[in-house]
Design an enzyme around this catalytic site. Structure first.
Site, PDB file in Angstrom:
ATOM      1  N   ASP A  23       7.658  43.682 -21.215  1.00  0.00           N
ATOM      2  CA  ASP A  23       8.291  44.876 -20.639  1.00  0.00           C
ATOM      3  C   ASP A  23       7.724  46.117 -21.321  1.00  0.00           C
ATOM      4  O   ASP A  23       7.612  46.147 -22.544  1.00  0.00           O
ATOM      5  CB  ASP A  23       9.807  44.772 -20.868  1.00  0.00           C
ATOM      6  CG  ASP A  23      10.543  46.041 -20.488  1.00  0.00           C
ATOM      7  OD1 ASP A  23      10.071  46.751 -19.576  1.00  0.00           O
ATOM      8  OD2 ASP A  23      11.592  46.320 -21.100  1.00  0.00           O
ATOM      9  N   ASN A  25       8.706  49.455 -19.999  1.00  0.00           N
ATOM     10  CA  ASN A  25       9.497  50.665 -19.714  1.00  0.00           C
ATOM     11  C   ASN A  25      10.983  50.486 -20.042  1.00  0.00           C
ATOM     12  O   ASN A  25      11.840  51.116 -19.444  1.00  0.00           O
ATOM     13  CB  ASN A  25       9.301  51.124 -18.270  1.00  0.00           C
ATOM     14  CG  ASN A  25       9.825  50.094 -17.289  1.00  0.00           C
ATOM     15  OD1 ASN A  25      10.020  48.931 -17.667  1.00  0.00           O
ATOM     16  ND2 ASN A  25      10.079  50.500 -16.066  1.00  0.00           N
ATOM     17  N   ASP A  27      13.381  48.339 -19.627  1.00  0.00           N
ATOM     18  CA  ASP A  27      14.482  47.912 -18.752  1.00  0.00           C
ATOM     19  C   ASP A  27      14.762  46.412 -18.892  1.00  0.00           C
ATOM     20  O   ASP A  27      15.551  45.843 -18.140  1.00  0.00           O
ATOM     21  CB  ASP A  27      14.202  48.282 -17.288  1.00  0.00           C
ATOM     22  CG  ASP A  27      12.961  47.603 -16.743  1.00  0.00           C
ATOM     23  OD1 ASP A  27      12.285  46.877 -17.512  1.00  0.00           O
ATOM     24  OD2 ASP A  27      12.649  47.794 -15.546  1.00  0.00           O
ATOM     25  N   ASP A  31       6.661  43.740 -16.687  1.00  0.00           N
ATOM     26  CA  ASP A  31       6.023  44.538 -15.638  1.00  0.00           C
ATOM     27  C   ASP A  31       4.499  44.418 -15.695  1.00  0.00           C
ATOM     28  O   ASP A  31       3.948  43.832 -16.633  1.00  0.00           O
ATOM     29  CB  ASP A  31       6.489  46.001 -15.726  1.00  0.00           C
ATOM     30  CG  ASP A  31       6.566  46.482 -17.154  1.00  0.00           C
ATOM     31  OD1 ASP A  31       5.532  46.421 -17.837  1.00  0.00           O
ATOM     32  OD2 ASP A  31       7.672  46.892 -17.613  1.00  0.00           O
ATOM     33  N   ASP A 100       0.321  34.605  -5.774  1.00  0.00           N
ATOM     34  CA  ASP A 100       1.219  33.591  -5.258  1.00  0.00           C
ATOM     35  C   ASP A 100       1.611  34.004  -3.837  1.00  0.00           C
ATOM     36  O   ASP A 100       2.153  35.090  -3.637  1.00  0.00           O
ATOM     37  CB  ASP A 100       2.469  33.560  -6.156  1.00  0.00           C
ATOM     38  CG  ASP A 100       3.053  32.184  -6.304  1.00  0.00           C
ATOM     39  OD1 ASP A 100       3.126  31.480  -5.283  1.00  0.00           O
ATOM     40  OD2 ASP A 100       3.451  31.826  -7.421  1.00  0.00           O
ATOM     41  N   ASP A 199       2.501  28.690  -1.999  1.00  0.00           N
ATOM     42  CA  ASP A 199       3.832  28.206  -2.333  1.00  0.00           C
ATOM     43  C   ASP A 199       4.422  27.310  -1.236  1.00  0.00           C
ATOM     44  O   ASP A 199       4.386  27.674  -0.058  1.00  0.00           O
ATOM     45  CB  ASP A 199       4.756  29.416  -2.529  1.00  0.00           C
ATOM     46  CG  ASP A 199       6.149  29.032  -2.981  1.00  0.00           C
ATOM     47  OD1 ASP A 199       6.292  28.689  -4.157  1.00  0.00           O
ATOM     48  OD2 ASP A 199       7.081  29.062  -2.139  1.00  0.00           O
ATOM     49  N   GLU A 256       0.590  24.058  -3.181  1.00  0.00           N
ATOM     50  CA  GLU A 256       1.721  23.370  -3.811  1.00  0.00           C
ATOM     51  C   GLU A 256       2.192  22.318  -2.815  1.00  0.00           C
ATOM     52  O   GLU A 256       2.897  22.629  -1.870  1.00  0.00           O
ATOM     53  CB  GLU A 256       2.851  24.360  -4.132  1.00  0.00           C
ATOM     54  CG  GLU A 256       3.910  23.699  -4.999  1.00  0.00           C
ATOM     55  CD  GLU A 256       5.276  24.380  -4.972  1.00  0.00           C
ATOM     56  OE1 GLU A 256       6.062  24.141  -5.886  1.00  0.00           O
ATOM     57  OE2 GLU A 256       5.565  25.133  -4.019  1.00  0.00           O
ATOM     58  N   HIS A 329       6.254  27.316 -13.753  1.00  0.00           N
ATOM     59  CA  HIS A 329       7.534  28.037 -13.773  1.00  0.00           C
ATOM     60  C   HIS A 329       8.686  27.228 -13.193  1.00  0.00           C
ATOM     61  O   HIS A 329       9.816  27.700 -13.195  1.00  0.00           O
ATOM     62  CB  HIS A 329       7.373  29.340 -12.982  1.00  0.00           C
ATOM     63  CG  HIS A 329       7.110  29.069 -11.532  1.00  0.00           C
ATOM     64  ND1 HIS A 329       5.973  28.442 -11.084  1.00  0.00           N
ATOM     65  CD2 HIS A 329       7.866  29.288 -10.428  1.00  0.00           C
ATOM     66  CE1 HIS A 329       6.041  28.305  -9.770  1.00  0.00           C
ATOM     67  NE2 HIS A 329       7.173  28.812  -9.356  1.00  0.00           N
ATOM     68  N   ASP A 330       8.393  26.041 -12.668  1.00  0.00           N
ATOM     69  CA  ASP A 330       9.457  25.173 -12.147  1.00  0.00           C
ATOM     70  C   ASP A 330       9.720  23.983 -13.064  1.00  0.00           C
ATOM     71  O   ASP A 330      10.600  23.169 -12.788  1.00  0.00           O
ATOM     72  CB  ASP A 330       9.071  24.612 -10.769  1.00  0.00           C
ATOM     73  CG  ASP A 330       8.960  25.693  -9.711  1.00  0.00           C
ATOM     74  OD1 ASP A 330       9.692  26.701  -9.797  1.00  0.00           O
ATOM     75  OD2 ASP A 330       8.131  25.527  -8.789  1.00  0.00           O
TER      76      ASP A 330
HETATM   77  C1  GLC Z   1       8.095  26.727  -4.933  1.00  0.00           C
HETATM   78  C2  GLC Z   1       8.141  27.616  -6.159  1.00  0.00           C
HETATM   79  C3  GLC Z   1       9.545  27.732  -6.642  1.00  0.00           C
HETATM   80  C4  GLC Z   1      10.385  28.325  -5.544  1.00  0.00           C
HETATM   81  C5  GLC Z   1      10.212  27.557  -4.233  1.00  0.00           C
HETATM   82  C6  GLC Z   1      10.733  28.349  -3.084  1.00  0.00           C
HETATM   83  O1  GLC Z   1       8.446  25.439  -5.208  1.00  0.00           O
HETATM   84  O2  GLC Z   1       7.270  27.127  -7.124  1.00  0.00           O
HETATM   85  O3  GLC Z   1       9.662  28.475  -7.811  1.00  0.00           O
HETATM   86  O4  GLC Z   1      11.717  28.345  -5.923  1.00  0.00           O
HETATM   87  O5  GLC Z   1       8.877  27.277  -3.939  1.00  0.00           O
HETATM   88  O6  GLC Z   1       9.865  29.408  -2.801  1.00  0.00           O
HETATM   89 CA    CA Z   2       9.961  46.789 -17.275  1.00  0.00          CA
END
Ligand code: GLC
Ligand code: CA
Length: 568
Positions: A23, A25, A27, A31, A100, A199, A256, A329-330
């Protein structure tokens, strides 16, 4: 600096979760400027490409995977000027960007959807999947729980959503919608984006008719992935998109595609495939029995992991480049998932790095993995932010688990584990921000003093080991072997994952021990290229039975003599 033209298999991809990286700024939300500020650190790590999780305007019900405008930047993250600067500054460091693309659904706050709901006669109504009726068309359960159907207020009509109810699915059947999508892709290509992560792309084809399915849970529903994932006909859309958007411009794409059967791989990544690469999640999900129900825990052994990797790699290498990843991230942190009680063992962490970088497939690192981040242990469900953590907690309770058990399952699997603020240093909020972050830091990792600053100048740190691995892969005599060599899994101790990588006359043997004690395993003599222990003889010898003793979590990369062809 002019960007070098790399082959896809020469990329080292680093995934950034913008909300949690840096971050600038005050908040408490990461960013784009924060990413720009750290580009030198990323260059020093050695990566060649950044996969940027969604940065588009969004109500953030699913942290940006609910897109309200595909051609703009969420004000939390900055402006389009910041984005242009990020592309340019990354380019100067020979780093490209992978965006993405969330094209299976939009946010319910996208102007298309708002129009579609307001006016059933509008062209936008045809961009989504609506069914008329007084009742839900069937009993499918959405990925984030509850029905896939949501009633339109004031009308006897339902819209379909595979994920959250704020994420209505797009109707790919509609050629006008597909044109809109191709324009979005063109927009970003014109900005200099050369790679896309697609995605949930294998959800875009829906069946012609909706029918009731046999229930697979106490809620009387059946998971929607059985119907809307990898549905026949899907490839027609994917090939069309490839023809129109990617193929002739040499765009790198990664799909994916959870649950994609191996016998369809050729259509996806073969010579005329629709993508450059796809993610196979089978090894990542081996700790849960049914992929998406986190409380359905599975027992597993090193040999099971080895088997999954072997099956995946041996299929994928028939057709094209693969992907090699342990986190995203999942997913929870791989340290906790694969090392379990030894999650914080430095040798174990480096061993996992060696496993990933040794495997065949383009490496994808997730932010913090290079520091050996571990999972958190939240003590109350209210501390969880992720939509699917909250759903999984509820479903575990529904299925008869106590609140304590449910929280335990969720802690092990919560997507928030990966999404916590990046630990830059030991200051309050880990140097991520000077304001209270949108998601609390990982206290367990803080207690163990896991952070970038503590590892940056330490030659023995996990971070330094990742740098060595990356440079081996990127710019060494072994680059070709590691990037493009064939993989073959080898026999050995059941707690060891062993494989060779071979290209032309060169062969590497990789040994990764998952044991917290010494183990004896098959090896071949050769010269050590890299080991996760400091004191090690470069000359690798084996006993008369061809065995070697590996120390706890030891990982070795050894140059061996190439086996005779007829051995293969
Ligand atoms: C994909 C993403 C996940 C998201 C899902 C719905 O699996 O990796 O983070 O929640 O799609 O877009
Ligand atoms: Ca920020």
């Amino acid at each position: 600096m002019k960007q070098q033209k790399r082959k896809p298999e020469q990329e080292i991809i680093y995934q950034i979760y913008p909300k949690s990286f840096q971050d600038t700024n005050h908040d408490g939300i990461g960013d784009l400027r924060g990413i720009i500020d750290h580009l030198d650190d990323l260059r020093d790590l050695g990566i060649t490409m950044i996969w940027l999780c969604p940065i588009y305007p969004s109500p953030m019900e699913d942290n940006g995977y609910d897109v309200a405008d595909y051609k703009a930047i969420h004000p939390h993250f900055g402006t389009m000027e910041d984005m242009d600067r990020l592309i340019e500054e990354a380019g100067k460091r020979d780093i490209s960007l992978m965006l993405d693309l969330v094209l299976n659904h939009t946010s319910s706050r996208h102007k298309w959807f708002e129009k579609a709901v307001q006016d059933p006669g509008s062209k936008e109504h045809g961009y989504y999947i609506f069914e008329k009726g007084k009742e839900e068309p069937n009993n499918l359960r959405s990925v984030f729980g509850g029905s896939v159907w949501e009633k339109v207020r004031g009308r006897n009509e339902y819209y379909f959503h595979s994920f959250g109810k704020g994420q209505p699915d797009l109707n790919w059947e509609n050629p006008a919608l597909r044109q809109e999508i191709y324009q979005i892709i063109e927009f970003w290509k014109e900005k200099g984006i050369k790679a896309f992560r697609m995605d949930a792309i294998n959800f875009i084809k829906k069946p012609e008719k909706w029918r009731r399915m046999e229930a697979d849970g106490p809620d009387g529903r059946c998971k929607c992935t059985k119907v809307v994932r990898n549905h026949p006909g899907l490839l027609d859309y994917l090939h069309e998109m490839n023809e129109k958007c990617f193929k002739s411009d040499g765009i790198v794409t990664v799909g994916e595609t959870a649950g994609l059967p191996y016998d369809q791989l050729e259509e996806y990544i073969g010579k005329n495939g629709c993508f450059t690469m796809v993610f196979d999640f089978r090894h990542a999900d081996l700790d849960i029995r049914s992929g998406d129900e986190w409380f359905s825990r599975a027992e597993w052994k090193t040999a099971d992991l080895k088997k999954r990797l072997e099956v995946s790699c041996s299929h994928i290498q028939k057709y094209g480049p693969g992907t090699s990843f342990l986190e995203n991230h999942d997913q929870p942190r791989v340290t906790t998932k694969y090392l379990r009680k030894d999650q914080d063992d430095p040798y174990g962490k480096k061993m996992l790095g060696m496993l990933q970088m040794g495997l065949r497939g383009v490496p994808f690192l997730f932010q913090g993995q290079e520091l050996g981040m571990i999972n958190f242990e939240r003590t109350d469900v209210s501390e969880l932010e992720d939509i699917s953590s909250i759903d999984q907690f509820g479903r575990a309770r529904e299925c008869g688990y106590s609140a304590e058990e449910a929280l335990h399952f969720v802690n092990l699997r919560s997507r928030d584990n990966a999404r916590v603020p990046y630990p830059w240093n030991e200051e309050k909020y880990g140097g991520f921000s000077d304001a209270d972050p949108w998601l609390a830091c990982n206290e367990q990792a803080q207690k163990r003093r896991i952070c970038f600053e503590n590892q940056k100048n330490d030659p023995d740190s996990v971070l330094s080991f990742y740098k060595k691995l990356i440079s081996l892969r990127k710019s060494s005599d072994w680059s070709d072997t590691l990037n493009a060599g064939r993989i073959r899994f080898e026999e050995g101790n059941e707690e060891v994952i062993a494989f060779t990588r071979q290209k032309e006359e060169k062969e590497l043997l990789v040994l990764c021990s998952f044991a917290d004690h010494p183990v004896k395993t098959l090896c071949r003599k050769g010269t050590l290229i890299l080991d996760n222990y400091k004191e090690t003889d470069m000359n690798v010898k084996v006993d008369e039975e061809g065995m070697i003793i590996l120390r706890p979590f030891e990982a070795m990369m050894i140059e061996t003599e190439k086996r005779r062809e007829n051995d293969e």
